[in-house]
Design an enzyme around this catalytic site. Structure first.
Site, PDB file in Angstrom:
ATOM      1  CD  GLN A   1      81.724 -99.425 -28.405  1.00  0.00           C
ATOM      2  OE1 GLN A   1      81.330 -99.567 -27.254  1.00  0.00           O
ATOM      3  NE2 GLN A   1      82.345-100.385 -29.073  1.00  0.00           N
TER       4      GLN A   1
ATOM      5  CG  ASN B   1      80.622-107.154 -27.754  1.00  0.00           C
ATOM      6  OD1 ASN B   1      81.135-107.976 -28.512  1.00  0.00           O
ATOM      7  ND2 ASN B   1      81.353-106.330 -27.027  1.00  0.00           N
TER       8      ASN B   1
ATOM      9  NE  ARG C   1      84.703-103.975 -30.085  1.00  0.00           N
ATOM     10  CZ  ARG C   1      84.729-104.239 -28.788  1.00  0.00           C
ATOM     11  NH1 ARG C   1      83.724-103.896 -28.011  1.00  0.00           N
ATOM     12  NH2 ARG C   1      85.781-104.846 -28.255  1.00  0.00           N
TER      13      ARG C   1
ATOM     14  CB  THR D   1      81.069-100.816 -19.856  1.00  0.00           C
ATOM     15  OG1 THR D   1      80.565-100.612 -21.181  1.00  0.00           O
ATOM     16  CG2 THR D   1      79.998-100.400 -18.860  1.00  0.00           C
TER      17      THR D   1
ATOM     18  CG  ASN E   1      75.299-108.763 -23.756  1.00  0.00           C
ATOM     19  OD1 ASN E   1      75.110-108.841 -22.542  1.00  0.00           O
ATOM     20  ND2 ASN E   1      76.097-107.852 -24.292  1.00  0.00           N
TER      21      ASN E   1
ATOM     22  CG  HIS F   1      78.931-101.387 -29.526  1.00  0.00           C
ATOM     23  ND1 HIS F   1      79.323-102.607 -30.006  1.00  0.00           N
ATOM     24  CD2 HIS F   1      79.056-101.476 -28.160  1.00  0.00           C
ATOM     25  CE1 HIS F   1      79.659-103.393 -29.001  1.00  0.00           C
ATOM     26  NE2 HIS F   1      79.506-102.732 -27.873  1.00  0.00           N
TER      27      HIS F   1
ATOM     28  CE1 TYR G   1      74.936-104.567 -24.675  1.00  0.00           C
ATOM     29  CE2 TYR G   1      77.058-104.518 -25.790  1.00  0.00           C
ATOM     30  CZ  TYR G   1      76.308-104.684 -24.636  1.00  0.00           C
ATOM     31  OH  TYR G   1      76.932-104.966 -23.446  1.00  0.00           O
TER      32      TYR G   1
ATOM     33  NE  ARG H   1      87.419-107.256 -18.077  1.00  0.00           N
ATOM     34  CZ  ARG H   1      86.702-107.996 -17.239  1.00  0.00           C
ATOM     35  NH1 ARG H   1      87.324-108.822 -16.401  1.00  0.00           N
ATOM     36  NH2 ARG H   1      85.383-107.934 -17.235  1.00  0.00           N
TER      37      ARG H   1
END
Length: 365
Positions: A100, A179, A228, A27, A236, A176, A181, A319
């Site tokens: 995604q 994480n 994923r 993101t 989160n 997705h 969500y 990253r």
């Protein structure tokens, strides 16, 4: 390292990837008006087209699905057209790209929701975390529980966004389910206190993810559909009360039966330690008949080892791809990696986005 399996081509559904290195979703909060990818996004992704596969930043399937400022969507014609410039640029460089698709659920704020409505989730349980809105990090808003008769529309939003992705020129989509969500808010019983057909049992908590996946696979083909998951990540502020192993063993069995092209697994805490909790990731790999995409904390040595040992088919890097647009070449040469500037990760323009040099450019300076 140039002859390592990591750098060899790999067949993924109808595609042949140039190597086994995947650019993970990242993101960047740089979408423009109407949550359309900015013109810079085409340059950013094209610069990284040497990855065997690019998976884009998470992209919302509806206006309700947004949870952070300036993240792109894929539910309007302008957004489809904006993404088409990205996919064309990547394909022109010989790359492959999936989008995604996400719905953030409770990881949102009323200022981002249509009509300033409450975010939605499996249950009306507020996450103890923050989101990025109004150019700053703030506590997420109190969610409301989705009514059971609203869930078919959520499934259809994913299906339509997948169709839009193909119209935008994507090679496929990643759902997705990780994480913290929305889909994981249903999966994990620390966020799901429902007593209907979408709560309680392992099967019920997996239902929404599996319905979404089945709908997307029917729409665009299972060979263009990935998922994923993050079985033990606390990202989160998501949590489990029960043992996550039976839950994810069941999910992976069902995903394998659907014939999806890959399973993308965050092994450990997202962006954190790999050994955050006891879990048999190797068991997931053995249960899944498609491509196993490993993620989290991989460096060149570990990636080469896991691929050559058959413990992963593909490896995702996150990253490092931001500050190293030519990451594949750097890994292949064993070259030093450029450092990331954390101040330019989220929002802004070209700085920290499209201005990181390749090895050749750095040497020319």
């Amino acid at each position: 390292m140039s002859d390592a399996t990591l750098f060899q081509p790999y067949p993924l559904g109808p595609l042949t990837l140039a190597n086994r290195i995947v650019m993970a979703p990242l993101t960047r909060n740089r979408a423009g008006e109407g949550l359309v990818p900015s013109p810079l996004a085409s340059t950013y992704y094209a610069q990284r087209a040497s990855a065997g596969l690019i998976i884009t930043e998470a992209t919302q399937v509806s206006a309700q699905a947004q949870g952070y400022q300036d993240t792109p969507g894929l539910y309007t014609q302008d957004q489809i057209d904006g993404w088409r410039t990205v996919t064309d640029a990547v394909h022109a460089r010989g790359g492959h790209i999936f989008v995604q698709l996400w719905h953030v659920g409770r990881i949102s704020h009323v200022d981002l929701q249509p009509g300033n409505a409450a975010p939605v989730s499996a249950s009306a349980l507020r996450a103890q975390t923050k989101t990025f809105v109004n150019n700053g990090f703030v506590d997420v808003s109190e969610p409301r529980a989705l009514d059971i008769d609203e869930l078919p529309a959520i499934v259809d939003d994913f299906r339509q966004a997948a169709a839009n992705a193909i119209a935008a020129g994507f090679d496929g989509v990643e759902i997705h389910g990780a994480n913290g969500y929305l889909l994981e808010q249903f999966i994990k019983d620390g966020a799901n206190q429902r007593t209907d057909a979408y709560g309680g049992s392992v099967e019920n908590r997996a239902r929404l993810l599996l319905e979404v996946t089945a709908a997307v696979a029917r729409e665009i083909g299972a060979d263009r559909t990935g998922v994923r998951i993050s079985p033990v990540s606390p990202a989160n502020a998501i949590s489990t009360v029960s043992d996550p192993q039976p839950q994810y063993d069941y999910i992976v069995d069902q995903l394998s039966a659907l014939g999806i092209v890959y399973l993308h697994v965050v092994e450990g805490a997202t962006g954190g330690p790999r050994d955050v909790a006891s879990f048999d990731f190797g068991g997931l790999r053995r249960r899944f008949n498609g491509t196993y995409l490993a993620n989290n904390g991989y460096d060149l040595q570990l990636a080469c080892a896991r691929v050559s040992e058959g413990k992963a088919d593909l490896v995702a890097f996150g990253r490092p791809f931001i500050s190293n647009p030519d990451l594949v070449e750097r890994l292949k040469r064993g070259a030093a990696l450029a450092a990331l500037n954390p101040a330019t990760l989220y929002g802004g323009g070209a700085e920290g986005y499209t201005d990181y040099p390749t090895l050749a450019e750095a040497h020319a300076q």
